[in-house]
Design a protein around this motif. Structure first.
Motif, PDB file in Angstrom:
ATOM      1  N   THR A  76       0.849  -1.193   0.000  1.00 55.15           N
ATOM      2  CA  THR A  76       0.000   0.000   0.000  1.00 55.15           C
ATOM      3  C   THR A  76       0.884   1.243   0.000  1.00 55.15           C
ATOM      4  O   THR A  76       1.714   1.404   0.900  1.00 55.15           O
ATOM      5  N   PRO A  77       0.753   2.111  -0.996  1.00 53.31           N
ATOM      6  CA  PRO A  77       1.511   3.369  -0.993  1.00 53.31           C
ATOM      7  C   PRO A  77       1.102   4.223   0.216  1.00 53.31           C
ATOM      8  O   PRO A  77       0.055   3.980   0.830  1.00 53.31           O
ATOM      9  N   PRO A  78       1.890   5.228   0.574  1.00 51.57           N
ATOM     10  CA  PRO A  78       1.534   6.111   1.683  1.00 51.57           C
ATOM     11  C   PRO A  78       0.156   6.750   1.461  1.00 51.57           C
ATOM     12  O   PRO A  78      -0.184   7.143   0.340  1.00 51.57           O
ATOM     13  N   VAL A  79      -0.610   6.841   2.549  1.00 52.17           N
ATOM     14  CA  VAL A  79      -1.972   7.378   2.495  1.00 52.17           C
ATOM     15  C   VAL A  79      -2.070   8.623   3.366  1.00 52.17           C
ATOM     16  O   VAL A  79      -1.645   8.627   4.526  1.00 52.17           O
ATOM     17  N   VAL A  80      -2.635   9.691   2.789  1.00 46.37           N
ATOM     18  CA  VAL A  80      -2.913  10.926   3.514  1.00 46.37           C
ATOM     19  C   VAL A  80      -4.433  11.089   3.580  1.00 46.37           C
ATOM     20  O   VAL A  80      -5.122  10.938   2.563  1.00 46.37           O
ATOM     21  N   PHE A  81      -4.949  11.369   4.758  1.00 50.03           N
ATOM     22  CA  PHE A  81      -6.384  11.577   4.920  1.00 50.03           C
ATOM     23  C   PHE A  81      -6.723  13.063   4.906  1.00 50.03           C
ATOM     24  O   PHE A  81      -6.020  13.878   5.513  1.00 50.03           O
ATOM     25  N   LEU A  82      -7.799  13.410   4.197  1.00 47.87           N
ATOM     26  CA  LEU A  82      -8.383  14.740   4.270  1.00 47.87           C
ATOM     27  C   LEU A  82      -9.511  14.689   5.288  1.00 47.87           C
ATOM     28  O   LEU A  82     -10.394  13.824   5.192  1.00 47.87           O
ATOM     29  N   THR A  83      -9.486  15.574   6.262  1.00 41.70           N
ATOM     30  CA  THR A  83     -10.473  15.500   7.334  1.00 41.70           C
ATOM     31  C   THR A  83     -11.102  16.861   7.601  1.00 41.70           C
ATOM     32  O   THR A  83     -10.468  17.906   7.413  1.00 41.70           O
ATOM     33  N   GLY A  84     -12.353  16.815   8.061  1.00 43.44           N
ATOM     34  CA  GLY A  84     -12.982  17.987   8.643  1.00 43.44           C
ATOM     35  C   GLY A  84     -12.571  18.055  10.104  1.00 43.44           C
ATOM     36  O   GLY A  84     -12.006  17.110  10.652  1.00 43.44           O
ATOM     37  N   HIS A  85     -12.869  19.155  10.751  1.00 42.63           N
ATOM     38  CA  HIS A  85     -12.447  19.343  12.148  1.00 42.63           C
ATOM     39  C   HIS A  85     -12.948  18.200  13.036  1.00 42.63           C
ATOM     40  O   HIS A  85     -12.210  17.682  13.883  1.00 42.63           O
ATOM     41  N   GLY A  86     -14.185  17.775  12.843  1.00 37.20           N
ATOM     42  CA  GLY A  86     -14.750  16.739  13.701  1.00 37.20           C
ATOM     43  C   GLY A  86     -14.202  15.356  13.442  1.00 37.20           C
ATOM     44  O   GLY A  86     -14.468  14.424  14.203  1.00 37.20           O
ATOM     45  N   ASP A  87     -13.419  15.215  12.377  1.00 36.64           N
ATOM     46  CA  ASP A  87     -12.877  13.899  12.026  1.00 36.64           C
ATOM     47  C   ASP A  87     -11.462  13.679  12.543  1.00 36.64           C
ATOM     48  O   ASP A  87     -10.862  12.641  12.274  1.00 36.64           O
ATOM     49  N   VAL A  88     -10.922  14.647  13.261  1.00 36.52           N
ATOM     50  CA  VAL A  88      -9.530  14.539  13.697  1.00 36.52           C
ATOM     51  C   VAL A  88      -9.275  13.284  14.543  1.00 36.52           C
ATOM     52  O   VAL A  88      -8.283  12.582  14.322  1.00 36.52           O
ATOM     53  N   PRO A  89     -10.137  12.957  15.536  1.00 38.53           N
ATOM     54  CA  PRO A  89      -9.885  11.720  16.292  1.00 38.53           C
ATOM     55  C   PRO A  89      -9.828  10.489  15.384  1.00 38.53           C
ATOM     56  O   PRO A  89      -9.027   9.575  15.606  1.00 38.53           O
ATOM     57  N   MET A  90     -10.678  10.469  14.355  1.00 39.39           N
ATOM     58  CA  MET A  90     -10.675   9.357  13.421  1.00 39.39           C
ATOM     59  C   MET A  90      -9.361   9.330  12.637  1.00 39.39           C
ATOM     60  O   MET A  90      -8.785   8.271  12.378  1.00 39.39           O
ATOM     61  N   ALA A  91      -8.869  10.506  12.269  1.00 41.68           N
ATOM     62  CA  ALA A  91      -7.614  10.588  11.531  1.00 41.68           C
ATOM     63  C   ALA A  91      -6.441  10.143  12.397  1.00 41.68           C
ATOM     64  O   ALA A  91      -5.509   9.493  11.915  1.00 41.68           O
ATOM     65  N   VAL A  92      -6.473  10.489  13.667  1.00 43.13           N
ATOM     66  CA  VAL A  92      -5.415  10.047  14.584  1.00 43.13           C
ATOM     67  C   VAL A  92      -5.422   8.523  14.686  1.00 43.13           C
ATOM     68  O   VAL A  92      -4.368   7.875  14.704  1.00 43.13           O
ATOM     69  N   ALA A  93      -6.610   7.930  14.706  1.00 43.04           N
ATOM     70  CA  ALA A  93      -6.712   6.471  14.726  1.00 43.04           C
ATOM     71  C   ALA A  93      -6.125   5.882  13.448  1.00 43.04           C
ATOM     72  O   ALA A  93      -5.488   4.815  13.469  1.00 43.04           O
ATOM     73  N   ALA A  94      -6.297   6.587  12.334  1.00 44.70           N
ATOM     74  CA  ALA A  94      -5.737   6.124  11.063  1.00 44.70           C
ATOM     75  C   ALA A  94      -4.214   6.121  11.109  1.00 44.70           C
ATOM     76  O   ALA A  94      -3.566   5.235  10.541  1.00 44.70           O
ATOM     77  N   LEU A  95      -3.639   7.105  11.784  1.00 46.58           N
ATOM     78  CA  LEU A  95      -2.183   7.144  11.929  1.00 46.58           C
ATOM     79  C   LEU A  95      -1.690   5.912  12.667  1.00 46.58           C
ATOM     80  O   LEU A  95      -0.674   5.315  12.311  1.00 46.58           O
ATOM     81  N   LYS A  96      -2.410   5.531  13.712  1.00 45.71           N
ATOM     82  CA  LYS A  96      -2.033   4.344  14.473  1.00 45.71           C
ATOM     83  C   LYS A  96      -2.154   3.080  13.619  1.00 45.71           C
ATOM     84  O   LYS A  96      -1.475   2.090  13.861  1.00 45.71           O
ATOM     85  N   GLN A  97      -3.039   3.144  12.622  1.00 45.32           N
ATOM     86  CA  GLN A  97      -3.252   2.007  11.736  1.00 45.32           C
ATOM     87  C   GLN A  97      -2.222   1.975  10.602  1.00 45.32           C
ATOM     88  O   GLN A  97      -2.137   1.011   9.864  1.00 45.32           O
ATOM     89  N   GLY A  98      -1.435   3.053  10.482  1.00 45.17           N
ATOM     90  CA  GLY A  98      -0.376   3.045   9.476  1.00 45.17           C
ATOM     91  C   GLY A  98      -0.459   4.122   8.421  1.00 45.17           C
ATOM     92  O   GLY A  98       0.358   4.152   7.490  1.00 45.17           O
ATOM     93  N   ALA A  99      -1.444   5.032   8.517  1.00 48.55           N
ATOM     94  CA  ALA A  99      -1.523   6.126   7.550  1.00 48.55           C
ATOM     95  C   ALA A  99      -0.300   7.033   7.696  1.00 48.55           C
ATOM     96  O   ALA A  99       0.293   7.135   8.770  1.00 48.55           O
ATOM     97  N   ALA A 100       0.080   7.677   6.592  1.00 48.56           N
ATOM     98  CA  ALA A 100       1.264   8.537   6.628  1.00 48.56           C
ATOM     99  C   ALA A 100       0.994   9.825   7.399  1.00 48.56           C
ATOM    100  O   ALA A 100       1.837  10.290   8.165  1.00 48.56           O
ATOM    101  N   ASP A 101      -0.185  10.420   7.190  1.00 51.19           N
ATOM    102  CA  ASP A 101      -0.508  11.679   7.856  1.00 51.19           C
ATOM    103  C   ASP A 101      -1.947  12.061   7.525  1.00 51.19           C
ATOM    104  O   ASP A 101      -2.631  11.361   6.780  1.00 51.19           O
ATOM    105  N   PHE A 102      -2.397  13.182   8.083  1.00 47.76           N
ATOM    106  CA  PHE A 102      -3.713  13.718   7.722  1.00 47.76           C
ATOM    107  C   PHE A 102      -3.619  15.233   7.683  1.00 47.76           C
ATOM    108  O   PHE A 102      -2.716  15.829   8.273  1.00 47.76           O
ATOM    109  N   ILE A 103      -4.532  15.830   6.947  1.00 49.81           N
ATOM    110  CA  ILE A 103      -4.543  17.277   6.862  1.00 49.81           C
ATOM    111  C   ILE A 103      -5.990  17.744   6.918  1.00 49.81           C
ATOM    112  O   ILE A 103      -6.884  17.120   6.348  1.00 49.81           O
ATOM    113  N   GLU A 104      -6.232  18.835   7.660  1.00 49.63           N
ATOM    114  CA  GLU A 104      -7.598  19.319   7.866  1.00 49.63           C
ATOM    115  C   GLU A 104      -8.052  20.246   6.746  1.00 49.63           C
ATOM    116  O   GLU A 104      -7.260  20.993   6.168  1.00 49.63           O
ATOM    117  N   LYS A 105      -9.335  20.162   6.428  1.00 47.49           N
ATOM    118  CA  LYS A 105      -9.963  21.128   5.523  1.00 47.49           C
ATOM    119  C   LYS A 105     -10.430  22.336   6.344  1.00 47.49           C
ATOM    120  O   LYS A 105     -10.914  22.152   7.460  1.00 47.49           O
TER     121      LYS A 105
END
Length: 205
Positions: A76-105
Motif C-alpha cells: 500500500t503506498p503512503p496514504v494521507v487523509f483529508l479530514t474535517g475538524h470533527g474527524d480529527v480523532p478518526m484521523a489520529v486512529a488512522a495514523l495508528k493504523q499506518g496512515a502517513a498523515d492527515f490534513i484538515e480542511k
C-alpha cells in the motif's frame, strides 16, 4: 528506482478533486481522480500511485474502510487523509493504523503539496524495501526443506563438516546443498547470504 509522481485523489467533492489536481499539476505531479472509494477499488493498481489522498467521510464506503481494504493488499503506498475538524480523532486512529498523515480542511496549498511530496519520497524507499523482501521471499520458497535446513546451519556459522555431522549426511552432500542454496539465493558467499536476508528483513530462524 525512479520517483513515482502519480497521486490518487479519492473525494466525493468535485471541487476539491479538481482543485487538488490543478494544484499538484503546478508541481509536475499527475493525479488520477476518483469520486468514491468503490471507484478506486474497481481500478486499483498499487504500482500506479506513489501516494493516495483519501477523504475520511464519503457516501458509501468511507476513507477509513477503504484504507483497511487497501492494507489487505501486498503493498500500500503512503496514504494521507483529508479530514474535517470533527474527524480529527478518526484521523489520529488512522495514523495508528499506518496512515502517513492527515490534513484538515480547509488546507494550505503549500502544506498539502509538501506533505504529499514527502509521501512520494517515502513510497520510493518503502517500495524498494518491499520489492527486495518479496524477491528474497520468492527465492527462499524455491529451496527444498533440506536446503532450508542446511542454510539455517550455514547462517549460524557452522562449517561443512559440522553440518554433515549435525544432519548425519556426507560432506559432499553438504557442499552440493551449499552450492545450490547460494545459486538459488543469487549470492556468492555465506556472508553475502546473511547480509541479503538481514537487509530484506526476512526471518528464517
Amino acid at each position: 528506482m525512479s520517483l513515482n509522481r502519480h497521486i490518487a485523489i479519492v473525494d466525493d467533492d468535485d471541487a476539491i478533486r479538481d482543485a487538488l489536481s490543478w494544484l499538484f499539476s503546478t508541481r509536475n505531479h499527475s493525479a488520477q481522480l476518483f469520486a468514491s472509494a468503490e471507484e478506486l477499488l474497481a481500478n486499483y493498481n498499487p504500482d500506479a500511485f506513489g501516494c493516495l489522498i483519501l477523504d475520511v467521510r464519503m457516501p458509501g464506503m468511507g476513507g477509513m474502510e477503504l484504507f483497511s481494504k487497501l492494507q489487505e493488499r501486498a503493498y500500500t503506498p503512503p496514504v494521507v487523509f483529508l479530514t474535517g475538524h470533527g474527524d480529527v480523532p478518526m484521523a489520529v486512529a488512522a495514523l495508528k493504523q499506518g496512515a502517513a498523515d492527515f490534513i484538515e480542511k480547509p488546507f494550505s496549498d503549500n502544506d498539502i503539496v509538501d506533505l504529499v511530496e514527502g509521501c512520494l519520497s517515502m513510497d520510493q524507499m518503502n517500495r524498494s524495501e518491499w520489492e527486495n523482501r518479496t524477491a528474497v521471499g520468492e527465492r527462499l520458497a524455491c529451496l527444498t526443506p533440506r536446503e532450508t535446513e542446511v542454510m539455517k546451519l550455514i547462517l549460524t556459522g557452522r562449517l561443512n563438516k559440522q553440518i554433515a555431522d549435525d544432519l548425519s549426511i556426507s560432506m559432499k552432500t553438504v557442499e552440493v546443498h551449499r552450492a545450490r542454496i547460494l545459486e538459488k539465493m543469487q549470492v556468492k558467499t555465506a556472508m553475502e547470504l546473511a547480509a541479503r536476508l538481514r537487509d530484506s528483513g526476512v526471518d528464517v530462524s
